[in-house]
Design a protein around this motif. Structure first.
Motif, PDB file in Angstrom:
ATOM      1  N   HIS A 101       7.457  30.664  25.959  1.00 35.05           N
ATOM      2  CA  HIS A 101       6.636  31.856  26.166  1.00 35.05           C
ATOM      3  C   HIS A 101       7.506  33.074  26.454  1.00 35.05           C
ATOM      4  CE1 HIS A 101       2.969  34.044  27.065  1.00 35.05           C
ATOM      5  NE2 HIS A 101       3.528  34.492  28.180  1.00 35.05           N
ATOM      6  N   PRO A 106       3.463  33.068  21.403  1.00 35.60           N
ATOM      7  CA  PRO A 106       2.190  33.578  21.941  1.00 35.60           C
ATOM      8  C   PRO A 106       1.306  32.466  22.491  1.00 35.60           C
ATOM      9  CG  PRO A 106       2.043  33.431  19.569  1.00 35.60           C
ATOM     10  CD  PRO A 106       3.449  33.006  19.930  1.00 35.60           C
ATOM     11  N   ARG A 108      -0.811  30.234  25.380  1.00 35.16           N
ATOM     12  CA  ARG A 108      -1.669  30.434  26.551  1.00 35.16           C
ATOM     13  C   ARG A 108      -1.971  29.068  27.155  1.00 35.16           C
ATOM     14  NH1 ARG A 108      -4.353  35.249  26.747  1.00 35.16           N
ATOM     15  NH2 ARG A 108      -4.495  34.731  28.975  1.00 35.16           N
ATOM     16  N   THR A 228      -2.242  28.493  21.200  1.00 30.66           N
ATOM     17  CA  THR A 228      -1.798  29.852  20.875  1.00 30.66           C
ATOM     18  C   THR A 228      -2.967  30.822  20.993  1.00 30.66           C
ATOM     19  OG1 THR A 228      -2.280  29.607  18.518  1.00 30.66           O
ATOM     20  CG2 THR A 228      -0.085  28.944  19.266  1.00 30.66           C
ATOM     21  N   GLN A 229      -2.653  32.073  21.193  1.00 27.86           N
ATOM     22  CA  GLN A 229      -3.698  33.086  21.257  1.00 27.86           C
ATOM     23  C   GLN A 229      -4.468  33.148  19.945  1.00 27.86           C
ATOM     24  OE1 GLN A 229      -4.482  34.948  24.136  1.00 27.86           O
ATOM     25  NE2 GLN A 229      -6.312  35.201  22.872  1.00 27.86           N
ATOM     26  N   LYS A 230      -3.785  32.942  18.847  1.00 32.12           N
ATOM     27  CA  LYS A 230      -4.440  32.961  17.531  1.00 32.12           C
ATOM     28  C   LYS A 230      -5.492  31.865  17.433  1.00 32.12           C
ATOM     29  CE  LYS A 230      -3.395  32.629  12.573  1.00 32.12           C
ATOM     30  NZ  LYS A 230      -2.307  32.465  11.559  1.00 32.12           N
ATOM     31  N   ASP A 233      -8.500  32.810  19.607  1.00 29.48           N
ATOM     32  CA  ASP A 233      -9.301  33.881  19.003  1.00 29.48           C
ATOM     33  C   ASP A 233     -10.142  33.367  17.849  1.00 29.48           C
ATOM     34  OD1 ASP A 233      -8.198  35.663  20.795  1.00 29.48           O
ATOM     35  OD2 ASP A 233      -6.703  36.457  19.394  1.00 29.48           O
ATOM     36  N   ASP A 324      -4.890  31.136  30.427  1.00 31.08           N
ATOM     37  CA  ASP A 324      -6.250  31.514  30.041  1.00 31.08           C
ATOM     38  C   ASP A 324      -7.166  30.442  30.629  1.00 31.08           C
ATOM     39  OD1 ASP A 324      -8.735  32.004  28.948  1.00 31.08           O
ATOM     40  OD2 ASP A 324      -7.955  32.582  26.994  1.00 31.08           O
TER      41      ASP A 324
END
Length: 360
Positions: A101, A106, A108, A228-230, A233, A324
Protein backbone atom coordinates in the motif's frame (compact mmCIF):
# COMPACT_ATOMS: atom_id res chain seq x y z
CA UNK A 1 -49.97 3.18 -28.15
CA UNK A 2 -50.16 0.34 -25.68
CA UNK A 3 -47.82 -1.82 -27.75
CA UNK A 4 -45.27 0.97 -27.76
CA UNK A 5 -45.58 1.26 -23.97
CA UNK A 6 -45.11 -2.49 -23.56
CA UNK A 7 -42.10 -2.47 -25.88
CA UNK A 8 -40.58 0.39 -23.90
CA UNK A 9 -41.30 -1.35 -20.63
CA UNK A 10 -39.61 -4.57 -21.72
CA UNK A 11 -36.67 -2.65 -23.16
CA UNK A 12 -36.16 -0.89 -19.82
CA UNK A 13 -36.54 -4.19 -17.96
CA UNK A 14 -34.02 -5.87 -20.24
CA UNK A 15 -31.60 -2.99 -19.72
CA UNK A 16 -32.04 -3.25 -15.96
CA UNK A 17 -31.31 -6.97 -16.08
CA UNK A 18 -28.24 -6.37 -18.21
CA UNK A 19 -26.98 -3.75 -15.79
CA UNK A 20 -27.62 -6.10 -12.86
CA UNK A 21 -25.75 -8.90 -14.65
CA UNK A 22 -22.83 -6.54 -15.16
CA UNK A 23 -22.76 -5.84 -11.41
CA UNK A 24 -21.30 -9.26 -10.63
CA UNK A 25 -17.99 -10.70 -11.80
CA UNK A 26 -17.73 -14.09 -13.49
CA UNK A 27 -15.13 -15.14 -10.94
CA UNK A 28 -13.73 -13.92 -7.62
CA UNK A 29 -10.00 -14.55 -7.62
CA UNK A 30 -8.51 -15.16 -4.17
CA UNK A 31 -4.79 -14.92 -3.48
CA UNK A 32 -3.40 -16.54 -0.34
CA UNK A 33 0.06 -17.34 0.99
CA UNK A 34 1.29 -20.74 -0.16
CA UNK A 35 3.49 -23.22 1.67
CA UNK A 36 6.81 -24.92 1.12
CA UNK A 37 5.11 -28.20 0.22
CA UNK A 38 3.29 -26.45 -2.66
CA UNK A 39 -0.09 -27.73 -1.48
CA UNK A 40 -3.21 -25.77 -2.47
CA UNK A 41 -4.51 -25.37 1.06
CA UNK A 42 -4.41 -22.92 3.91
CA UNK A 43 -5.44 -23.04 7.55
CA UNK A 44 -7.46 -21.03 10.05
CA UNK A 45 -10.73 -19.35 9.14
CA UNK A 46 -9.99 -19.22 5.43
CA UNK A 47 -8.91 -22.86 5.44
CA UNK A 48 -12.24 -23.77 7.03
CA UNK A 49 -14.09 -21.66 4.45
CA UNK A 50 -12.18 -23.44 1.70
CA UNK A 51 -12.89 -26.86 3.20
CA UNK A 52 -16.64 -26.19 3.51
CA UNK A 53 -16.81 -24.28 0.18
CA UNK A 54 -18.52 -21.43 2.01
CA UNK A 55 -17.85 -18.80 -0.67
CA UNK A 56 -18.56 -21.21 -3.51
CA UNK A 57 -22.00 -21.93 -2.04
CA UNK A 58 -22.76 -18.24 -1.42
CA UNK A 59 -22.05 -17.17 -5.00
CA UNK A 60 -23.19 -20.26 -6.91
CA UNK A 61 -26.70 -18.84 -7.42
CA UNK A 62 -25.17 -15.91 -9.30
CA UNK A 63 -22.99 -18.13 -11.46
CA UNK A 64 -19.88 -16.62 -9.84
CA UNK A 65 -16.95 -18.99 -9.49
CA UNK A 66 -14.31 -18.83 -6.76
CA UNK A 67 -10.74 -19.19 -7.98
CA UNK A 68 -8.02 -19.97 -5.43
CA UNK A 69 -4.34 -19.19 -5.92
CA UNK A 70 -1.67 -20.05 -3.35
CA UNK A 71 1.62 -18.27 -3.84
CA UNK A 72 4.83 -20.02 -2.81
CA UNK A 73 6.44 -16.60 -3.29
CA UNK A 74 4.08 -15.50 -0.47
CA UNK A 75 3.43 -11.79 0.23
CA UNK A 76 5.73 -10.25 -2.40
CA UNK A 77 4.28 -12.49 -5.11
CA UNK A 78 0.74 -11.61 -4.01
CA UNK A 79 1.57 -7.90 -4.23
CA UNK A 80 2.80 -8.45 -7.77
CA UNK A 81 -0.40 -10.28 -8.67
CA UNK A 82 -2.49 -7.44 -7.22
CA UNK A 83 -0.46 -4.90 -9.23
CA UNK A 84 -1.01 -6.94 -12.40
CA UNK A 85 -4.77 -7.26 -11.81
CA UNK A 86 -4.55 -11.04 -11.46
CA UNK A 87 -6.37 -11.42 -8.11
CA UNK A 88 -9.26 -9.60 -6.45
CA UNK A 89 -9.04 -10.37 -2.73
CA UNK A 90 -5.90 -11.33 -0.84
CA UNK A 91 -4.33 -11.73 2.57
CA UNK A 92 -0.69 -11.21 3.54
CA UNK A 93 1.41 -10.49 6.60
CA UNK A 94 2.15 -7.07 8.01
CA UNK A 95 5.23 -6.14 5.97
CA UNK A 96 3.96 -7.10 2.49
CA UNK A 97 0.48 -5.66 3.06
CA UNK A 98 1.73 -2.32 4.40
CA UNK A 99 4.65 -1.98 2.00
CA UNK A 100 2.42 -2.74 -0.97
CA UNK A 101 0.00 0.00 0.00
CA UNK A 102 2.82 2.40 0.86
CA UNK A 103 4.34 1.83 -2.59
CA UNK A 104 1.13 2.68 -4.40
CA UNK A 105 -1.03 -0.44 -4.55
CA UNK A 106 -4.64 0.81 -4.29
CA UNK A 107 -5.58 -1.75 -1.64
CA UNK A 108 -8.26 -1.36 1.03
CA UNK A 109 -8.42 -3.56 4.11
CA UNK A 110 -11.88 -5.14 4.43
CA UNK A 111 -11.44 -7.62 7.31
CA UNK A 112 -9.79 -7.04 10.68
CA UNK A 113 -7.04 -9.20 12.11
CA UNK A 114 -6.52 -11.90 14.71
CA UNK A 115 -4.45 -11.31 17.82
CA UNK A 116 -1.61 -13.83 17.66
CA UNK A 117 0.77 -15.29 15.15
CA UNK A 118 1.37 -18.54 17.01
CA UNK A 119 4.94 -19.72 17.61
CA UNK A 120 7.91 -19.08 15.30
CA UNK A 121 11.10 -21.12 15.61
CA UNK A 122 14.73 -20.16 15.08
CA UNK A 123 16.57 -23.22 13.85
CA UNK A 124 20.24 -24.07 13.43
CA UNK A 125 21.91 -27.19 12.08
CA UNK A 126 21.98 -30.07 14.53
CA UNK A 127 25.80 -29.99 14.39
CA UNK A 128 26.12 -26.21 14.61
CA UNK A 129 28.46 -24.52 17.09
CA UNK A 130 25.70 -21.95 17.70
CA UNK A 131 24.42 -22.64 21.22
CA UNK A 132 22.44 -19.54 22.13
CA UNK A 133 20.65 -16.72 20.27
CA UNK A 134 23.48 -14.24 20.91
CA UNK A 135 25.76 -16.49 18.80
CA UNK A 136 23.76 -15.52 15.69
CA UNK A 137 25.68 -12.26 15.36
CA UNK A 138 27.72 -12.34 12.16
CA UNK A 139 26.14 -15.61 11.04
CA UNK A 140 24.27 -16.51 7.84
CA UNK A 141 20.52 -16.17 8.45
CA UNK A 142 17.79 -17.07 5.97
CA UNK A 143 14.16 -16.02 5.61
CA UNK A 144 12.23 -14.58 2.71
CA UNK A 145 12.69 -10.85 2.35
CA UNK A 146 9.60 -8.70 2.04
CA UNK A 147 7.53 -11.00 4.26
CA UNK A 148 6.35 -10.97 7.88
CA UNK A 149 9.48 -13.04 8.69
CA UNK A 150 11.68 -10.21 7.41
CA UNK A 151 10.11 -7.76 9.83
CA UNK A 152 10.16 -10.45 12.52
CA UNK A 153 13.89 -11.07 12.17
CA UNK A 154 14.75 -7.37 12.20
CA UNK A 155 12.64 -6.89 15.33
CA UNK A 156 14.16 -9.97 16.96
CA UNK A 157 17.70 -8.76 16.26
CA UNK A 158 16.84 -5.29 17.60
CA UNK A 159 14.80 -6.22 20.68
CA UNK A 160 16.30 -9.55 21.75
CA UNK A 161 19.83 -9.68 20.34
CA UNK A 162 20.44 -5.92 20.41
CA UNK A 163 22.14 -5.62 17.07
CA UNK A 164 21.24 -4.60 13.51
CA UNK A 165 19.82 -7.71 11.86
CA UNK A 166 20.62 -6.50 8.35
CA UNK A 167 24.15 -5.19 8.96
CA UNK A 168 25.48 -7.47 11.68
CA UNK A 169 24.30 -10.75 10.18
CA UNK A 170 24.53 -12.13 6.65
CA UNK A 171 20.98 -12.33 5.33
CA UNK A 172 20.00 -14.72 2.55
CA UNK A 173 16.50 -14.40 1.09
CA UNK A 174 15.07 -17.83 0.29
CA UNK A 175 11.56 -19.29 0.16
CA UNK A 176 10.55 -22.06 2.58
CA UNK A 177 11.70 -25.23 0.82
CA UNK A 178 14.96 -23.64 -0.29
CA UNK A 179 15.64 -22.56 3.30
CA UNK A 180 15.49 -26.19 4.40
CA UNK A 181 17.92 -27.29 1.69
CA UNK A 182 20.31 -24.46 2.52
CA UNK A 183 20.40 -25.33 6.23
CA UNK A 184 20.79 -29.05 5.58
CA UNK A 185 23.67 -28.43 3.16
CA UNK A 186 25.45 -25.97 5.45
CA UNK A 187 24.94 -23.02 3.10
CA UNK A 188 23.34 -21.01 5.91
CA UNK A 189 23.69 -21.12 9.68
CA UNK A 190 20.10 -20.48 10.81
CA UNK A 191 16.50 -20.14 9.66
CA UNK A 192 14.24 -17.51 11.18
CA UNK A 193 10.72 -18.99 11.22
CA UNK A 194 11.70 -22.55 10.34
CA UNK A 195 9.47 -25.63 10.48
CA UNK A 196 9.68 -28.39 13.07
CA UNK A 197 9.82 -31.07 10.38
CA UNK A 198 13.55 -30.30 10.10
CA UNK A 199 13.90 -31.07 13.80
CA UNK A 200 11.97 -34.32 13.35
CA UNK A 201 14.34 -35.36 10.59
CA UNK A 202 17.37 -34.73 12.77
CA UNK A 203 18.59 -31.94 10.52
CA UNK A 204 18.00 -28.99 12.87
CA UNK A 205 17.51 -28.00 16.48
CA UNK A 206 15.71 -25.06 18.08
CA UNK A 207 17.75 -22.32 19.72
CA UNK A 208 14.81 -20.01 20.43
CA UNK A 209 11.09 -19.61 19.83
CA UNK A 210 9.13 -16.43 19.35
CA UNK A 211 5.63 -16.10 20.83
CA UNK A 212 3.43 -13.59 22.60
CA UNK A 213 4.56 -14.33 26.13
CA UNK A 214 8.34 -14.34 25.65
CA UNK A 215 8.92 -11.79 22.87
CA UNK A 216 5.73 -9.67 22.63
CA UNK A 217 7.25 -6.88 20.50
CA UNK A 218 8.42 -9.44 17.95
CA UNK A 219 5.72 -12.10 17.86
CA UNK A 220 2.61 -10.49 16.45
CA UNK A 221 2.17 -10.58 12.69
CA UNK A 222 -0.54 -7.95 12.11
CA UNK A 223 -1.58 -9.22 8.70
CA UNK A 224 -4.50 -7.91 6.67
CA UNK A 225 -7.16 -9.10 4.25
CA UNK A 226 -7.80 -6.65 1.46
CA UNK A 227 -9.14 -5.96 -2.00
CA UNK A 228 -8.62 -3.07 -4.41
CA UNK A 229 -10.55 0.16 -4.60
CA UNK A 230 -11.44 -0.71 -8.19
CA UNK A 231 -13.06 -4.00 -7.12
CA UNK A 232 -14.98 -2.23 -4.35
CA UNK A 233 -16.25 0.46 -6.72
CA UNK A 234 -17.34 -2.07 -9.33
CA UNK A 235 -18.80 -4.80 -7.09
CA UNK A 236 -19.71 -3.38 -3.66
CA UNK A 237 -22.45 -5.95 -3.00
CA UNK A 238 -20.10 -8.82 -3.86
CA UNK A 239 -17.50 -7.47 -1.43
CA UNK A 240 -20.14 -7.16 1.29
CA UNK A 241 -21.37 -10.74 0.78
CA UNK A 242 -17.81 -12.08 0.72
CA UNK A 243 -17.01 -10.34 4.01
CA UNK A 244 -20.25 -11.53 5.60
CA UNK A 245 -19.45 -15.14 4.74
CA UNK A 246 -15.99 -14.68 6.22
CA UNK A 247 -17.53 -13.48 9.49
CA UNK A 248 -20.14 -16.25 9.48
CA UNK A 249 -17.39 -18.85 9.16
CA UNK A 250 -15.36 -17.17 11.91
CA UNK A 251 -18.42 -17.19 14.17
CA UNK A 252 -19.07 -20.86 13.51
CA UNK A 253 -15.50 -21.61 14.60
CA UNK A 254 -15.94 -19.44 17.70
CA UNK A 255 -19.27 -20.98 18.74
CA UNK A 256 -18.30 -24.60 18.14
CA UNK A 257 -15.25 -26.55 19.18
CA UNK A 258 -13.48 -26.71 15.82
CA UNK A 259 -9.95 -27.11 17.16
CA UNK A 260 -9.55 -30.69 15.90
CA UNK A 261 -10.78 -29.74 12.44
CA UNK A 262 -8.49 -26.70 12.28
CA UNK A 263 -5.59 -28.90 13.29
CA UNK A 264 -6.43 -31.38 10.55
CA UNK A 265 -6.56 -28.55 8.04
CA UNK A 266 -3.11 -27.52 9.24
CA UNK A 267 -1.76 -30.92 8.18
CA UNK A 268 -3.07 -30.70 4.61
CA UNK A 269 0.01 -28.79 3.51
CA UNK A 270 2.23 -31.66 4.67
CA UNK A 271 2.95 -30.51 8.25
CA UNK A 272 2.86 -33.26 10.90
CA UNK A 273 -0.07 -32.99 13.32
CA UNK A 274 2.16 -32.77 16.39
CA UNK A 275 3.98 -29.83 14.82
CA UNK A 276 0.72 -28.07 14.00
CA UNK A 277 -0.25 -28.43 17.67
CA UNK A 278 3.16 -27.25 18.89
CA UNK A 279 3.06 -24.06 16.82
CA UNK A 280 -0.57 -23.12 17.35
CA UNK A 281 -1.65 -20.22 19.60
CA UNK A 282 -2.79 -21.13 23.09
CA UNK A 283 -6.33 -19.87 22.43
CA UNK A 284 -7.27 -20.42 18.79
CA UNK A 285 -10.51 -18.43 19.07
CA UNK A 286 -8.72 -15.40 20.46
CA UNK A 287 -5.95 -15.79 17.90
CA UNK A 288 -8.13 -16.20 14.84
CA UNK A 289 -11.21 -14.01 15.16
CA UNK A 290 -10.97 -11.08 12.69
CA UNK A 291 -11.77 -7.92 14.62
CA UNK A 292 -11.38 -4.25 13.67
CA UNK A 293 -10.43 -2.74 17.02
CA UNK A 294 -7.75 -0.69 18.75
CA UNK A 295 -5.54 -3.75 19.24
CA UNK A 296 -5.51 -4.41 15.50
CA UNK A 297 -4.94 -0.73 14.71
CA UNK A 298 -2.02 -0.54 17.15
CA UNK A 299 -0.52 -3.72 15.71
CA UNK A 300 -0.58 -2.44 12.14
CA UNK A 301 0.51 1.05 13.18
CA UNK A 302 3.43 -0.41 15.14
CA UNK A 303 4.40 -2.49 12.10
CA UNK A 304 4.53 0.69 10.00
CA UNK A 305 6.59 2.54 12.62
CA UNK A 306 9.02 -0.37 12.93
CA UNK A 307 9.30 -0.73 9.16
CA UNK A 308 10.17 2.96 8.90
CA UNK A 309 12.79 2.79 11.67
CA UNK A 310 14.25 -0.43 10.25
CA UNK A 311 14.34 1.10 6.75
CA UNK A 312 11.90 -1.44 5.32
CA UNK A 313 9.33 1.26 4.42
CA UNK A 314 9.79 4.81 3.18
CA UNK A 315 6.28 6.27 3.04
CA UNK A 316 4.18 6.06 6.21
CA UNK A 317 0.38 6.34 6.06
CA UNK A 318 -2.58 6.53 8.41
CA UNK A 319 -3.85 3.02 9.15
CA UNK A 320 -7.53 3.91 9.51
CA UNK A 321 -7.50 5.69 6.13
CA UNK A 322 -6.32 2.41 4.56
CA UNK A 323 -9.27 0.55 6.00
CA UNK A 324 -12.71 0.37 4.43
CA UNK A 325 -14.87 -0.86 7.30
CA UNK A 326 -18.19 -0.32 5.49
CA UNK A 327 -18.79 -3.98 4.66
CA UNK A 328 -17.34 -5.41 7.85
CA UNK A 329 -19.28 -3.11 10.18
CA UNK A 330 -22.58 -3.83 8.43
CA UNK A 331 -22.06 -7.62 8.52
CA UNK A 332 -20.73 -7.50 12.10
CA UNK A 333 -23.90 -5.70 13.24
CA UNK A 334 -26.30 -7.88 11.23
CA UNK A 335 -24.75 -11.06 12.66
CA UNK A 336 -24.83 -9.70 16.22
CA UNK A 337 -21.13 -10.40 16.71
CA UNK A 338 -20.59 -7.61 19.23
CA UNK A 339 -22.49 -9.66 21.79
CA UNK A 340 -21.40 -13.10 20.58
CA UNK A 341 -17.70 -12.22 20.60
CA UNK A 342 -17.84 -10.18 23.79
CA UNK A 343 -15.43 -12.43 25.72
CA UNK A 344 -12.82 -12.40 22.95
CA UNK A 345 -13.14 -8.63 22.54
CA UNK A 346 -12.45 -8.27 26.29
CA UNK A 347 -9.39 -10.52 25.93
CA UNK A 348 -8.10 -8.32 23.15
CA UNK A 349 -8.53 -5.23 25.31
CA UNK A 350 -6.28 -6.82 27.96
CA UNK A 351 -3.81 -7.89 25.29
CA UNK A 352 -3.64 -4.28 24.10
CA UNK A 353 -2.56 -3.15 27.59
CA UNK A 354 0.19 -5.79 27.64
CA UNK A 355 1.40 -4.83 24.18
CA UNK A 356 1.45 -1.11 24.97
CA UNK A 357 3.42 -1.79 28.16
CA UNK A 358 5.96 -3.86 26.20
CA UNK A 359 6.54 -1.02 23.76
CA UNK A 360 7.29 1.53 26.49
Amino acid sequence: MNSRIYRSFFAVAALALAVHAADVPKVIRLGWVGNKYNKAFTGGIVGYAQETQAWEKEFAKDGIKIEWSFFTGTGPAINEAIANGEIDIASTGDLPSTSGHSNGLPTRVIVGGGASGGTRYILVSVNSTIRKPADLKGKRITFQKGTYAHLGWDRYARDVLHFDGEKEAKVYSLIGGDQDVALASGSVDAIYGGGLDLVDRGVARIIDSVKDDNHPTVAWNAGSTYTTQKFIDKYPDVVYRWVKVYLKVADEIERNDKKDLLRRLGTKDGTALKNVIAAEPEDYRYANLPIFDELYRVGVDRAIKDEISLKLLRHPFVVTEWWDRTFYDRAFAELGLGEKWKAVIAQRTERLKTLQAAYK
